[in-house]
Write an enzyme that holds these catalytic residues in place. Structure first.
Site, short mmCIF file in Angstrom:
data_model
loop_
_atom_site.label_atom_id
_atom_site.label_comp_id
_atom_site.label_asym_id
_atom_site.label_seq_id
_atom_site.Cartn_x
_atom_site.Cartn_y
_atom_site.Cartn_z
CG HIS A 1 -0.37 -0.11 2.51
ND1 HIS A 1 0.40 0.88 3.04
CD2 HIS A 1 -0.38 -1.11 3.44
CE1 HIS A 1 0.82 0.53 4.24
NE2 HIS A 1 0.37 -0.69 4.50
CG HIS B 1 4.22 -1.39 2.21
ND1 HIS B 1 3.03 -2.02 1.95
CD2 HIS B 1 4.56 -1.74 3.46
CE1 HIS B 1 2.68 -2.73 2.99
NE2 HIS B 1 3.58 -2.57 3.94
CB CYS C 1 1.70 -7.53 18.99
SG CYS C 1 0.80 -7.04 17.49
CB CYS D 1 4.57 -5.96 16.34
SG CYS D 1 3.55 -4.52 16.48
CB CYS E 1 -0.67 -4.23 19.65
SG CYS E 1 0.77 -3.66 18.77
CG HIS F 1 -0.73 -3.62 14.75
ND1 HIS F 1 0.53 -3.99 15.12
CD2 HIS F 1 -0.72 -3.51 13.40
CE1 HIS F 1 1.27 -4.13 14.04
NE2 HIS F 1 0.54 -3.85 12.98
CE LYS G 1 -1.40 3.75 13.88
NZ LYS G 1 -1.14 2.62 14.77
CE LYS H 1 -6.47 -6.43 3.98
NZ LYS H 1 -6.22 -7.83 4.27
O1 ME8 Z 1 7.63 -3.99 9.67
N1 ME8 Z 1 3.16 5.43 6.82
O2 ME8 Z 1 7.13 -4.80 7.57
P1 ME8 Z 1 5.79 -4.00 7.18
C1 ME8 Z 1 4.47 5.39 6.52
N2 ME8 Z 1 8.77 -6.81 7.89
N3 ME8 Z 1 5.15 4.26 6.29
C2 ME8 Z 1 4.49 3.11 6.36
C3 ME8 Z 1 3.12 3.06 6.67
C4 ME8 Z 1 2.45 4.30 6.90
N4 ME8 Z 1 1.17 4.36 7.19
N5 ME8 Z 1 2.74 1.78 6.67
C5 ME8 Z 1 3.84 1.05 6.37
C6 ME8 Z 1 7.81 -4.77 8.74
N6 ME8 Z 1 4.90 1.85 6.17
C7 ME8 Z 1 8.96 -5.75 8.81
C8 ME8 Z 1 10.26 -5.02 8.52
S1 ME8 Z 1 12.91 -4.97 8.17
C9 ME8 Z 1 14.21 -5.94 8.57
C10 ME8 Z 1 11.49 -5.87 8.60
C11 ME8 Z 1 6.26 1.43 5.78
O3 ME8 Z 1 5.28 -4.65 5.94
C12 ME8 Z 1 7.30 1.91 6.79
O4 ME8 Z 1 8.56 1.88 6.19
O5 ME8 Z 1 4.90 -3.89 8.34
C13 ME8 Z 1 7.22 0.82 7.82
O6 ME8 Z 1 8.35 0.76 8.66
C14 ME8 Z 1 7.15 -0.39 6.94
O7 ME8 Z 1 6.32 0.03 5.83
C15 ME8 Z 1 6.53 -1.58 7.66
O8 ME8 Z 1 6.34 -2.59 6.74
#
Ligand code: ME8
Length: 648
Positions: free
Chosen positions: A28, A31, A136, A139, A154, A157, A305, A308
């Protein structure tokens, strides 16, 4: 020798990473935000002559992925393959220039994760114990009771309950490294940016580090602990290792060249893992620690935030199509506008709200007006008065000193701004140049002076195209597609792709260049004027909210083929093109329309209607038509709106 040929001088390396994203959900705009920021930084550093490596990827292990695969009745591997492909596709659409895409289910990664674990065990930093705490699953993290929300929910979340978990687990001696970490950060404050995040983690560590649970034994979807197959490695330890496994640690050429990383770019909710656990693990294993973790803020939508359940999760590719439709541009230009907007509007590091009116405003004011219009009011003058050939500037013709000075200052300021990931400042600087160029052109008014002082008019145009050349090189990391199109219109024979920042410093614009003015690259988006001042809205029957309406994905499509469904009276099977996707829909239009009549028509389709099976054929979407007194008329669209354009 030009600058870019000596670009890889020793020591000038830049290694930037994004988090590897979980595959338990589709990608989304959150990311996309991190990945676009990393892409702009990487493209900029390449431009500035750094030997650059840009890594992204997917985090594919853990209980969440196992559960979501189960719910979808597929194997975890099949599931991860699917979502990893979605991420790759999105990065392609968004013009992301990563050098590698690492997946934690790849053998090249699993080997390194297991190796690091073994090493820490062999030296006594990992031991078998028991872990109890509030966990959680979203997380993949334990929390202290004091950190939880009401009802053991959490802290990240909101509303999601944590689970009390108690199990045999391998533990890593985090506590042993607490003092080392505090000293390290005191000596290297820029290891964690921005400052607010640094203060947060410092106070977390000062409050006392507990040993970290680094294995799980209640599920199997993970990298097995090499010396105890009953356990898998805790997904965060597994995931963090990607930053070195992708470089071929320990003896890969890339590892020698790029490690330690210049910057791990992450969202603020995962700063603890990157800025505390990861450097400690590396230090314990005798591996150099990364130079910096930079934690950016959170994007919200309408102040909320993304979630879904609120139905406000934005798919960046759909957003790009929507903007493309509204602006009458192709998706790649809309992508540039999104890349620009996200990094211009929200100071990087702070939280910010994503909103469409803001984006349209930036599109019109900055891209269409300040940048696009400067081009569109300069090149036609060169065409008209100088046969399309850029004249030689005359240094004695007044006015230009300030503009050249500004261009030089702007170019000189950019590397520092990007090193600090201060995209807003960098763009502000480039806009200072565009502002100065617009003002210069207004003051010089070559369209007037050309009648009395041709040399002065020619100089004004030459200096303006020079400012456009400099701005276009500087903007190329944000606007890869648009910058290329501006470059084509400027007519400079050397490709934009081989330009370096150093070239932007060297004027003047090559005299004798034949410009190629074309259609506006950023045509203004005309927004509908609200009629609420004059028309009183009277609800008819039940109303729906704007959010409910937004859930409808209604788009323009073109009918490619159409045929009658055998043994039916009314049904037509139509193959339609939605711009980025071809689908089949079944529609009951006979006798009002024949299949032949439909072919080639631009129609309006409700694209996110759940697929239905009609007479053995999957119908995916609904064609919209007006119906009255037994008559039927297809809805269509004016102004040649392209396939895929969104109805809003
Ligand atoms: O945490 N605003 O993966 P994840 C800004 N797999 N950035 C956002 C966001 C938002 N609302 N939502 C997501 C993980 N992000 C682990 C990471 S690394 C070794 C492992 C971005 O799929 C932001 O960079 O939950 C956040 O840190 C990341 O997506 C979390 O992605």
């Amino acid at each position: 020798m030009s600058f870019w040929e000596v670009a890889t001088v020793a020591g000038k390396t830049y290694y930037i990473t994004t988090p590897i994203y979980y595959v338990n959900d589709v990608p989304h705009i959150g990311h996309a935000y991190t990945t676009i920021a990393a892409d702009v930084a990487a493209r900029f550093k390449r431009l500035a002559g750094y030997d650059t490596f840009f890594l992204t990827g997917t985090d594919e292990h853990g209980i969440n992925v196992e559960r979501v695969a189960q719910r979808n009745a597929v194997t975890p591997q099949a599931w991860t393959d699917r979502i990893a492909a979605d991420f790759r596709r999105l990065w392609e659409t968004l013009n992301i220039s990563h050098d590698d895409f690492i997946r934690t289910t790849e053998p090249r990664h699993e080997r390194v994760a297991a190796g690091l674990f073994q090493r820490l065990y062999d030296q006594g930093d990992i031991y078998l114990g028991k872990y109890e705490g509030w966990y959680c699953a979203s997380c993949e993290s334990f929390y202290l009771e004091s950190e939880l929300g009401p009802d053991h929910t959490c802290p990240v979340h909101t509303g999601r309950k944590t689970e009390w978990t108690s199990e045999e687990s391998y533990l890593f001696r985090l506590s042993k490294y607490q003092e080392w970490w505090l000293r390290y950060v005191e000596e290297h404050p820029s290891a964690i940016e921005p400052e607010a995040r640094r203060n947060e983690v410092v106070s977390f560590v000062r409050s006392g580090l507990r040993d970290l649970s680094v294995s799980r034994s209640t599920f199997t979807w993970g990298v097995p602990v090499p010396f105890d197959r009953r356990h898998v490695i805790y997904v965060w330890i597994d995931a963090l290792t990607n930053y070195i496994s992708a470089l071929g640690y320990p003896d890969g050429e890339r590892y020698a060249r790029f490690w330690p990383a210049t910057v791990h770019l992450v969202g603020k909710e995962i700063v603890r893992f990157h800025a505390v656990y990861w450097p400690i693990l590396l230090h314990a294993a005798g591996i150099p620690v990364p130079q910096q973790t930079f934690a950016h803020g959170w994007l919200t939508f309408g102040g909320q935030k993304f979630s879904k359940s609120l139905g406000n999760v934005i798919d960046p590719a759909a957003l790009a199509r929507e903007i493309a439709g509204e602006a009458g541009v192709d998706t790649a230009i809309a992508v540039d506008a999104i890349r620009y907007f996200l990094l211009r509007e929200i100071p990087f590091g702070s939280d910010g709200d994503f909103n469409k009116p803001g984006l349209v405003h930036r599109f019109n004011a900055d891209l269409a007006n300040d940048y696009g219009n400067l081009l569109n009011r300069t090149l036609p003058q060169v065409e008209r008065h100088f046969d399309g050939v850029v004249p030689s500037p005359d240094p004695t013709a007044g006015g230009v000193g300030g503009l050249r000075q500004t261009a030089a200052e702007v170019v000189d300021s950019l590397d520092d701004a990007i090193s600090r990931l201060d995209f807003t400042r960098a763009l502000g600087e480039i806009w200072r140049l565009l502002g100065a160029a617009n003002k210069y052109l207004d003051e010089e008014a070559p369209w007037r002076t050309v009648k009395t002082d041709r040399r002065r008019a020619g100089t004004a145009l030459a200096n303006t195209v020079e400012a456009l050349r400099v701005a276009t090189i500087a903007l190329s990391p944000w606007l890869p597609t648009a910058a290329q199109r501006v470059w084509d219109q400027l007519g400079i024979p050397t490709p934009l792709g081989v330009q370096r920042l150093e070239d932007a410093r060297r004027g003047p614009f090559p005299p004798g260049t034949r410009v190629r003015p074309g259609a506006p690259i950023f045509p203004r988006i005309e927004t509908k004027v609200a009629t609420t001042d004059t028309v009183e809205a009277k609800p008819v029957g039940e109303t729906i909210s704007i959010e409910e309406f937004r859930r409808l994905d209604i788009r323009v499509a073109e009918v490619l083929e159409a045929k009658r469904v055998p043994n039916t009276d009314k049904l037509i099977e139509a193959t339609i093109d939605l711009g980025d996707e071809v689908r089949t829909i079944i529609t009951g239009l006979i006798p009002q329309y024949t299949p032949e009549e439909l072919v080639g028509k631009r129609i309006i389709v409700l694209a996110n209607l759940a697929p239905r099976r009609v007479r053995g054929v999957d119908s995916h979407g609904m064609l919209l038509a007006a119906e009255w007194e037994g008559q039927v008329a297809l809805l269509t669209v004016e102004k040649g709106a392209p396939k895929g354009a969104r109805i809003t």
